[in-house]
Design an enzyme around this catalytic site. Structure first.
Site, PDB file in Angstrom:
ATOM      1  N   SER A   1       6.313 -10.960   7.282  1.00 62.92           N
ATOM      2  CA  SER A   1       4.971 -10.589   6.825  1.00 62.92           C
ATOM      3  C   SER A   1       3.939 -11.533   7.419  1.00 62.92           C
ATOM      4  O   SER A   1       4.222 -12.716   7.643  1.00 62.92           O
ATOM      5  CB  SER A   1       4.901 -10.662   5.301  1.00 62.92           C
ATOM      6  OG  SER A   1       3.559 -10.547   4.879  1.00 62.92           O
ATOM      7  N   TYR A  22       5.416 -15.801  -2.238  1.00 63.13           N
ATOM      8  CA  TYR A  22       5.886 -14.740  -1.339  1.00 63.13           C
ATOM      9  C   TYR A  22       5.719 -15.183   0.116  1.00 63.13           C
ATOM     10  O   TYR A  22       6.642 -15.091   0.936  1.00 63.13           O
ATOM     11  CB  TYR A  22       5.074 -13.475  -1.625  1.00 63.13           C
ATOM     12  CG  TYR A  22       5.247 -12.333  -0.671  1.00 63.13           C
ATOM     13  CD1 TYR A  22       6.362 -11.510  -0.737  1.00 63.13           C
ATOM     14  CD2 TYR A  22       4.270 -12.039   0.296  1.00 63.13           C
ATOM     15  CE1 TYR A  22       6.513 -10.435   0.135  1.00 63.13           C
ATOM     16  CE2 TYR A  22       4.412 -10.971   1.161  1.00 63.13           C
ATOM     17  CZ  TYR A  22       5.536 -10.166   1.077  1.00 63.13           C
ATOM     18  OH  TYR A  22       5.664  -9.098   1.941  1.00 63.13           O
TER      19      TYR A  22
END
Lengths: 440, 245
Positions: free
Chosen positions: B137, B150
């Site tokens: 990501s 995250y």
């Protein structure tokens, strides 16, 4: 979110829900009236509800296919274009297809769509084996001609008003190629056009583009296109070994709302005259690929923007055979005199086949055309309504965005039955802006 | 017409299914791995019907790390391409105070994916070919207050993939890191996102399909993100720490 049908009128602020599962859908049922929506290709307000519009496109899986019968079971949000992409290379094609492939299975059932083969094969509903319908009570009912037959009959063509269509099983037909043998027959007037339709009742497909602005002796001049699925042996040698391959097409897009003023009687009249003479020059037979034959407008993405921001209205009626010639003449005269016709006008001979209890088709002639949204158009369409009523005709709800409840009832004695049926099913919580307007 | 199989780990996710469809459309058999994988039977039927390829469902809990070697052993055949789409955004606020919540995010985005990716890479190296696709990501490019638990796990996965690629560079095994940016999926449902930065799962799948063919190393599936992240990475820490990105 602002939502409309393909005609972009009426535009309505709606709460749009996009459930992923039946559980999500059940939760929505408890919250009040709703209507299911497919890919938004209905022209008017049949698939919108301000309080809750349910986008069914996430229910988009194909379930089973039986090559012995050609029966495909699929979730309601599967697009017809995906069905064709998957199955045409294997030798299968939809038995009935509307004029765009960007419709969902659920939408085709709800509108009981018809195609260029209606005169021979009937409408989509005739090829539906079964449906799964979610009722207001939260129960999913499998229905068919043998099981829950009444629900089945009223759901086909029922405009989503009997419940939410979750799944459908419908028949595909075998084809030997992706090509159509198209025959172009120009007709200088309405009478000849109708004679050509009657003379070619045996053709698999038939449809006419009609110049609705030509008046006088040219009233109703048309280009009739007949079609047959080409056999592999009928293809030129290079295609014979790959009968399901067609050349890739470039897709054009209307990038912005065109100024509405471009769509006036001068431009349309000039376009129609030029188009008639160009197409008339193509008289005779040639091979056309499936996409160009069945879905010419799909090649022009967002074509609904050519009418500009205000949007457009579709008018589609069917007149019973007996008075069709008189009725069509009266309709075309009023349209030609008004100068408000469009270039997308279609005439087609329908057969007697009705897929459901509330389906649009009846044996006779159907005329479809669009008008830019304006008070003049609305007034003109009310005059057309009167002519349709006087000739015993009726209206296609998948196209409608402005019919009155009174006119609908005058045109169709099945309305009272539908209303009663909805009460019996406790299905009155399935409501669209159209069903409210038409008091269904 | 079925050609070499493609394994999609995280086969339930929107991006995972889109990837499965894209490779199936090109004739690849598909192996879908997920927890409670039998519930994907409808998706299996859909992919098989649409694309005429075989789909195998493989049960996998990526957090049960002791089961990972067994999972790789039972893949028959060993896939040509393995795509790991597993990820969990989690709740940043909860992860700041609840160790269990934080650990779950870290294990789901780093430990599980990295261990499985490493195992598959070893098998591919032994066999002599194969492509590893790891979906990381852009959140891993720089830790931000909004999602750093995250983001840090994704940063770890990005570094793992980078090292793996470096290690295998002289072998035929290829490793591609994918940085999708915002994607319209269940993970981002309900978030207000800038439309120009959002991709559809099908766009991500298409970019990955092409990236595999071109043997890309690091793929920003929506190119504008390469620029966005270059700017964010270039900010001096003294400035960056005061931002609210």
């Amino acid at each position: 979110m602002l939502i409309s049908g393909w005609g972009r009128y009426p535009l309505e602020e709606c709460v749009l829900q996009q459930p992923r599962s039946e559980t999500d859908l059940l939760a929505l049922l408890g919250q009040g009236p709703l209507i299911a929506r497919g890919n938004g290709r209905g022209y008017g307000d049949c698939a919108q509800n301000a309080a809750c519009t349910v986008d069914m496109r996430r229910f988009n899986r194909m379930l089973t296919f039986d090559p012995a019968t050609g029966c495909l079971a699929a979730e309601a949000g599967v697009l017809l274009s995906d069905v064709i992409a998957s199955f045409l290379p294997r030798g299968w094609f939809p038995t009935v297809t509307p004029g765009t492939k960007y419709v969902t299975v659920g939408g085709m059932v709800a509108a009981d769509v018809h195609g260029k083969n209606h005169h021979r094969d009937g409408s989509f509903g005739a090829f539906v084996d079964w449906l799964d319908v979610l009722g207001a009570d939260g129960q999913v009912r499998r229905c068919s001609r043998d099981q829950n037959a009444e629900l089945f009959a009223w759901t086909i063509g029922g405009m989503g008003l009997t419940g939410v269509i979750l799944r459908a099983a419908f028949r595909l037909r075998r084809v030997e190629s992706a090509w159509i043998r198209q025959t172009i027959l120009p007709s200088p007037n309405l009478e000849t056009a109708m004679r050509i339709f009657e003379d070619h009742a045996a053709a698999s497909y038939s449809v006419a583009w009609i110049d609705c602005l030509a008046g006088g002796s040219a009233l109703g001049r048309s280009i009739i296109a007949l079609g047959e699925h080409a056999m592999a042996a009928e293809l030129p040698a290079p295609s014979r070994t790959h009968p399901y391959d067609v050349p890739a097409k470039k897709k054009l897009r209307i990038p912005f709302d065109m100024p509405a003023v471009l769509m006036n009687s001068w431009t349309v009249r000039a376009f129609n005259a030029a188009y008639y003479h160009r197409e008339a020059g193509k008289r005779g037979e040639r091979l056309v690929d499936w996409d160009s034959y069945f879905y010419p407008l799909d090649a022009l993405a967002d074509w609904n923007r050519i009418y500009g921001r205000p949007g457009f209205l579709q008018f589609q009626c069917v007149l019973p055979l007996a008075g069709a010639h008189r009725g069509l003449t009266a309709l075309l005269r009023v349209i030609a005199e008004s100068g408000q016709g469009s270039f997308l006008a279609v005439l087609k001979r329908l057969g007697g086949g009705q897929g459901g209890a509330f389906s649009f088709p009846l044996e006779g002639y159907t005329l479809a055309l669009d008008f830019p949204v304006s008070s003049r158009s609305l007034a003109l369409m009310e005059r057309l309504d009167e002519i349709v009523l006087a000739h015993g005709g009726r209206f296609y709800l998948a196209k409608d965005s402005r019919l009155s409840a009174r006119t609908l009832r005058a045109s169709d004695d099945r309305v009272a039955q539908l209303v009663e049926m909805r009460r019996g099913l406790a299905a009155t919580s399935f409501r669209s802006s159209q069903s409210e307007r038409l008091q269904l | 017409m079925t050609s070499e199989p493609v394994l999609v780990v995280g086969g339930r996710s929107d991006i995972g299914l889109a990837i499965a469809h894209r490779f199936a459309a090109a004739g690849h058999a598909v192996q879908l791995a997920a927890r409670n994988v039998t519930t994907l039977a409808v998706d299996k039927a859909d992919i098989e019907l649409r694309h005429g390829v075989a789909v195998t469902l493989c049960e996998l809990d990526i957090l049960a790390t002791e089961s990972l070697p067994g999972f790789v052993d039972q893949l028959a055949p060993l896939p040509a391409v393995a795509v790991c789409v597993v990820g969990l955004l989690g709740d940043q606020a909860a992860a700041e105070t609840d160790l269990k919540a934080a650990a779950l995010v870290m294990r789901s985005n780093y430990e599980g994916p990295a261990l499985l990716t490493g195992l598959l890479a070893n098998r591919f190296a032994k066999r002599g070919h194969g492509t590893i696709v790891g979906i990381s990501s852009v959140a891993g490019d720089r830790g931000r207050a909004r999602n750093y638990v995250y983001g840090s796990a994704k940063a770890g996965y990005t570094a793992f993939l980078s090292g793996l690629r470096n290690r295998l560079a002289k072998t035929p095994v290829h490793v591609m890191t994918v940085l999708p940016g915002f994607v319209r999926t269940r993970m981002t449902e309900g978030m207000a996102l800038p439309p120009r930065l959002v991709a559809a799962p099908e766009d991500v799948a298409e970019a990955i399909f092409r990236g595999v063919a071109k043997r890309k190393d690091v793929l920003y599936t929506k190119p504008v993100w390469r620029l966005v992240m270059a700017v964010i990475r270039a900010l001096p820490e003294s400035v960056f720490k005061r931002t609210n990105l």
